[in-house]
Design a protein around this motif. Structure first.
Motif, PDB file in Angstrom:
ATOM      1  N   ASP A  64       0.838  -1.349  -0.227  1.00 23.03           N
ATOM      2  CA  ASP A  64       0.465   0.131   0.589  1.00 23.03           C
ATOM      3  C   ASP A  64       0.556   0.934  -0.038  1.00 23.03           C
ATOM      4  N   ARG A  65       2.158   1.705   0.622  1.00 25.09           N
ATOM      5  CA  ARG A  65       2.484   2.345   0.717  1.00 25.09           C
ATOM      6  C   ARG A  65       3.273   2.581  -0.814  1.00 25.09           C
ATOM      7  N   VAL A  66       4.092   1.251  -1.592  1.00 23.02           N
ATOM      8  CA  VAL A  66       4.138   1.616  -2.629  1.00 23.02           C
ATOM      9  C   VAL A  66       3.470   2.196  -3.758  1.00 23.02           C
ATOM     10  N   ALA A  67       1.623   1.825  -3.552  1.00 24.94           N
ATOM     11  CA  ALA A  67       1.351   2.266  -4.389  1.00 24.94           C
ATOM     12  C   ALA A  67       1.112   4.045  -3.737  1.00 24.94           C
ATOM     13  N   ALA A  68       1.076   4.099  -3.037  1.00 26.76           N
ATOM     14  CA  ALA A  68       0.762   5.696  -2.543  1.00 26.76           C
ATOM     15  C   ALA A  68       1.947   6.288  -3.263  1.00 26.76           C
ATOM     16  N   VAL A 120      11.619  13.157  -6.440  1.00 26.70           N
ATOM     17  CA  VAL A 120      11.448  11.498  -6.536  1.00 26.70           C
ATOM     18  C   VAL A 120      11.936  11.259  -4.821  1.00 26.70           C
ATOM     19  N   TYR A 121      12.802  12.081  -5.023  1.00 24.56           N
ATOM     20  CA  TYR A 121      13.362  11.702  -3.174  1.00 24.56           C
ATOM     21  C   TYR A 121      12.151  11.584  -2.228  1.00 24.56           C
ATOM     22  N   TRP A 122      11.108  12.896  -2.525  1.00 30.72           N
ATOM     23  CA  TRP A 122      10.634  13.511  -1.471  1.00 30.72           C
ATOM     24  C   TRP A 122       9.458  12.658  -1.005  1.00 30.72           C
ATOM     25  N   ALA A 123       9.333  12.125  -2.565  1.00 33.90           N
ATOM     26  CA  ALA A 123       7.465  11.274  -3.042  1.00 33.90           C
ATOM     27  C   ALA A 123       8.143  10.259  -2.650  1.00 33.90           C
ATOM     28  N   LEU A 134       6.645   6.103   1.482  1.00 35.59           N
ATOM     29  CA  LEU A 134       7.706   4.938   1.484  1.00 35.59           C
ATOM     30  C   LEU A 134       8.152   4.141   3.288  1.00 35.59           C
ATOM     31  N   CYS A 135       8.460   6.127   3.838  1.00 37.97           N
ATOM     32  CA  CYS A 135       9.162   5.423   5.718  1.00 37.97           C
ATOM     33  C   CYS A 135       7.601   5.585   6.378  1.00 37.97           C
ATOM     34  N   GLY A 136       7.992   4.604   7.614  1.00 34.98           N
ATOM     35  CA  GLY A 136       6.801   4.394   8.534  1.00 34.98           C
ATOM     36  C   GLY A 136       7.605   5.519   9.544  1.00 34.98           C
ATOM     37  N   SER A 137       8.921   5.444   9.893  1.00 31.51           N
ATOM     38  CA  SER A 137       9.269   5.411  11.505  1.00 31.51           C
ATOM     39  C   SER A 137      10.351   6.744  11.651  1.00 31.51           C
ATOM     40  N   PRO A 138      11.237   7.107  12.589  1.00 31.56           N
ATOM     41  CA  PRO A 138      12.476   7.037  11.823  1.00 31.56           C
ATOM     42  C   PRO A 138      13.023   6.784  12.173  1.00 31.56           C
ATOM     43  N   ASP A 139      12.960   5.234  12.327  1.00 33.43           N
ATOM     44  CA  ASP A 139      14.708   4.301  11.931  1.00 33.43           C
ATOM     45  C   ASP A 139      14.451   4.212  10.565  1.00 33.43           C
ATOM     46  N   ASP A 140      12.891   4.689   9.966  1.00 32.71           N
ATOM     47  CA  ASP A 140      13.431   4.197   8.570  1.00 32.71           C
ATOM     48  C   ASP A 140      14.083   5.286   7.536  1.00 32.71           C
ATOM     49  N   LEU A 141      14.500   6.821   8.028  1.00 30.70           N
ATOM     50  CA  LEU A 141      15.065   7.553   7.388  1.00 30.70           C
ATOM     51  C   LEU A 141      16.007   7.639   7.558  1.00 30.70           C
ATOM     52  N   ASP A 142      16.803   6.904   8.287  1.00 29.22           N
ATOM     53  CA  ASP A 142      18.229   6.539   8.468  1.00 29.22           C
ATOM     54  C   ASP A 142      19.133   5.656   7.036  1.00 29.22           C
ATOM     55  N   ARG A 143      17.308   4.468   6.843  1.00 28.44           N
ATOM     56  CA  ARG A 143      18.145   3.747   5.431  1.00 28.44           C
ATOM     57  C   ARG A 143      17.655   4.027   4.846  1.00 28.44           C
ATOM     58  N   TYR A 144      16.754   5.127   4.397  1.00 29.36           N
ATOM     59  CA  TYR A 144      16.171   5.388   3.275  1.00 29.36           C
ATOM     60  C   TYR A 144      17.153   6.031   2.667  1.00 29.36           C
ATOM     61  N   ASP A 145      18.261   7.198   2.927  1.00 32.56           N
ATOM     62  CA  ASP A 145      18.992   7.885   1.854  1.00 32.56           C
ATOM     63  C   ASP A 145      20.154   7.865   1.784  1.00 32.56           C
ATOM     64  N   ALA A 195       1.714  11.962   4.032  1.00 26.53           N
ATOM     65  CA  ALA A 195       2.302  11.553   5.157  1.00 26.53           C
ATOM     66  C   ALA A 195       2.402  11.893   6.720  1.00 26.53           C
ATOM     67  N   THR A 196       1.128  13.153   6.573  1.00 23.90           N
ATOM     68  CA  THR A 196      -0.071  13.319   7.653  1.00 23.90           C
ATOM     69  C   THR A 196      -0.946  12.530   7.956  1.00 23.90           C
ATOM     70  N   ARG A 197      -1.948  11.815   6.712  1.00 20.87           N
ATOM     71  CA  ARG A 197      -2.844  11.215   6.766  1.00 20.87           C
ATOM     72  C   ARG A 197      -2.248   9.719   7.096  1.00 20.87           C
ATOM     73  N   ALA A 198      -0.996   9.471   6.474  1.00 21.58           N
ATOM     74  CA  ALA A 198      -0.482   7.851   6.817  1.00 21.58           C
ATOM     75  C   ALA A 198       0.027   7.652   8.253  1.00 21.58           C
TER      76      ALA A 198
END
Length: 410
Positions: A53-57, A73-76, A81-92, A139-142
């Motif tokens: 569902d996050r990929v579809a979004a 593309v980065y911000w989209a 795709l990121c759901g927690s603060p820990d995901d941000l460190d892996r996303y970049d 992001a706020t809604r998700a």
């Protein structure tokens, strides 16, 4: 740093001064989708739970952006795709590796806190929205919906309850299955002697093919006993909405009763398709709403009138109550043991179990737990989603007693 205070996205090779490849400029939409799906797989390997569902979004967001703009593309991807603060460190690192060809490296902890992103980058004007009106923040809604899933339903505001009711409508409780004596043709299984012999007679007496059949599973009955006493008032609406979803999914194999100072069958009222109308009809049929609690006496009435006659036999019985018993705890223990001998499995749902430090110390819970197969919480939408899985797969953990004559139990 960005002008709005957010971190600057990692730049791919062509964004750092190198000329863009002409093949990228003429990239087909299918190739863009394939590239983004590959990026989602890279994120999952990096530890980010990029669910479908996050990929579809993300794909829906990118459809409104310039796919050749790395910042867009980065911000989209980051907002969807990121759901927690820990995901941000892996996303970049994953973004830089996939779109820029860099090797991901572990990021060292910075001595200062990460700058807080005040607002997300605009994803473009939504179709059909008035000119000048900004679309909702994905992001706020998700994140808001995810937080609401784990919130205690007894502590929600009126607006949050309205949003939760829409999420409850998406629940689809599954029904546990049980083996049946009826069999159907199948490529594997025991040999059907009659059909095999009849086929041999048609072929001149020679067996040319073995006809097989196997048992056809049937839905197991699910019985819900919902406590509507005064102590369960904050959770009664959510429990009845879950019961309505269960009846809507399997109307022929689901029974719902309310318990308090008396027993009330509300299965017929909850069969209405609209949840609001069904709960309103159920409320009119319940005479002891927000009253006292006599679980032992009401459970005995259920077993005498319904359970002993077949409603509870071989069924998954779900008791939704906090265990506050004004009657005798001994009677409750006896009736729970009687119910356990009749039912396939007994599940007890206590909304207070989801609170930190909870221990089942009330007299009612102490008397009931020895006859319970699964003890779960029912304080949030996430807990109800877990309850769906428990009802479908709960095993009968205690050995079944020997075969008894009808009417001998109790």
């Amino acid at each position: 740093m960005r002008a709005d205070g957010g971190p600057r996205p990692p730049q791919p090779a062509h964004a750092q001064g190198e000329p863009r490849d002409e093949a990228v400029a003429t990239q087909e939409p299918a190739d863009v989708v394939t590239s983004l799906l590959g990026f989602a797989r890279t994120l999952r390997h990096a530890g980010v739970a990029a669910s479908p569902d996050r990929v579809a979004a993300m794909l829906a967001a990118v459809a409104h952006l310039d796919v050749l703009d790395p910042a867009a593309v980065y911000w989209a991807g980051r907002l969807t795709l990121c759901g927690s603060p820990d995901d941000l460190d892996r996303y970049d690192p994953a973004f830089a590796a996939w779109f820029g060809g860099e090797v991901p490296r572990a990021r060292r902890a910075a001595p200062v806190a990460r700058p807080r992103v005040v607002r997300s980058a605009p994803l473009g004007t939504a179709a059909g929205s008035p000119d000048g009106e900004e679309p909702d923040d994905l992001a706020t809604r998700a994140s808001g919906a995810e937080v609401l899933r784990h919130r205690d339903v007894g502590d929600l505001t009126a607006a949050e309850r309205a949003q939760l009711r829409r999420l409850f409508a998406l629940l689809a409780p599954a029904t546990p299955m049980r083996p049946s004596r009826r069999r159907r043709p199948a490529p594997h299984g025991s040999v059907h002697v009659g059909r095999t012999v009849r086929g041999a007679l048609r072929d001149g007496g020679e067996v040319t093919r073995l006809v097989r059949h196997r048992a056809r599973p049937r839905p197991r009955r699910v019985v819900l006993l919902v406590d509507v006493s005064g102590s369960m008032t904050p959770y009664a609406d959510a429990l009845l909405r879950f019961a309505h979803a269960a009846v809507r999914a399997r109307p022929a194999s689901t029974e719902v009763f309310t318990i308090g100072t008396r027993l009330t069958r509300v299965t017929r009222e909850l069969r209405l398709r609209d949840a609001a109308r069904a709960l309103a009809a159920g409320g009119r049929a319940i005479p002891d709403w927000s009253g006292g609690t006599r679980i032992g006496e009401v459970l005995k009435a259920f077993l005498d009138r319904w359970g002993q006659r077949g409603t509870a036999r071989g069924a998954v019985v779900v008791v939704c109550s906090d265990g506050w018993e004004r009657g005798g705890a001994e009677l409750l223990g006896e009736q729970m043991a009687r119910l356990r001998r009749l039912a396939h499995a007994v599940v007890w749902v206590n909304p207070h179990k989801g609170r930190p430090g909870y221990e089942p110390l009330t007299a009612g819970m102490v008397a009931a737990l020895p006859s319970v197969d699964a003890f779960v919480s029912g304080h949030s939408l996430a807990a109800f989603e877990e309850l769906v899985d428990v009802i479908e797969h709960v095993p009968a953990t205690r050995p079944r007693p020997g075969r008894q004559r009808r009417g001998a139990v109790g």
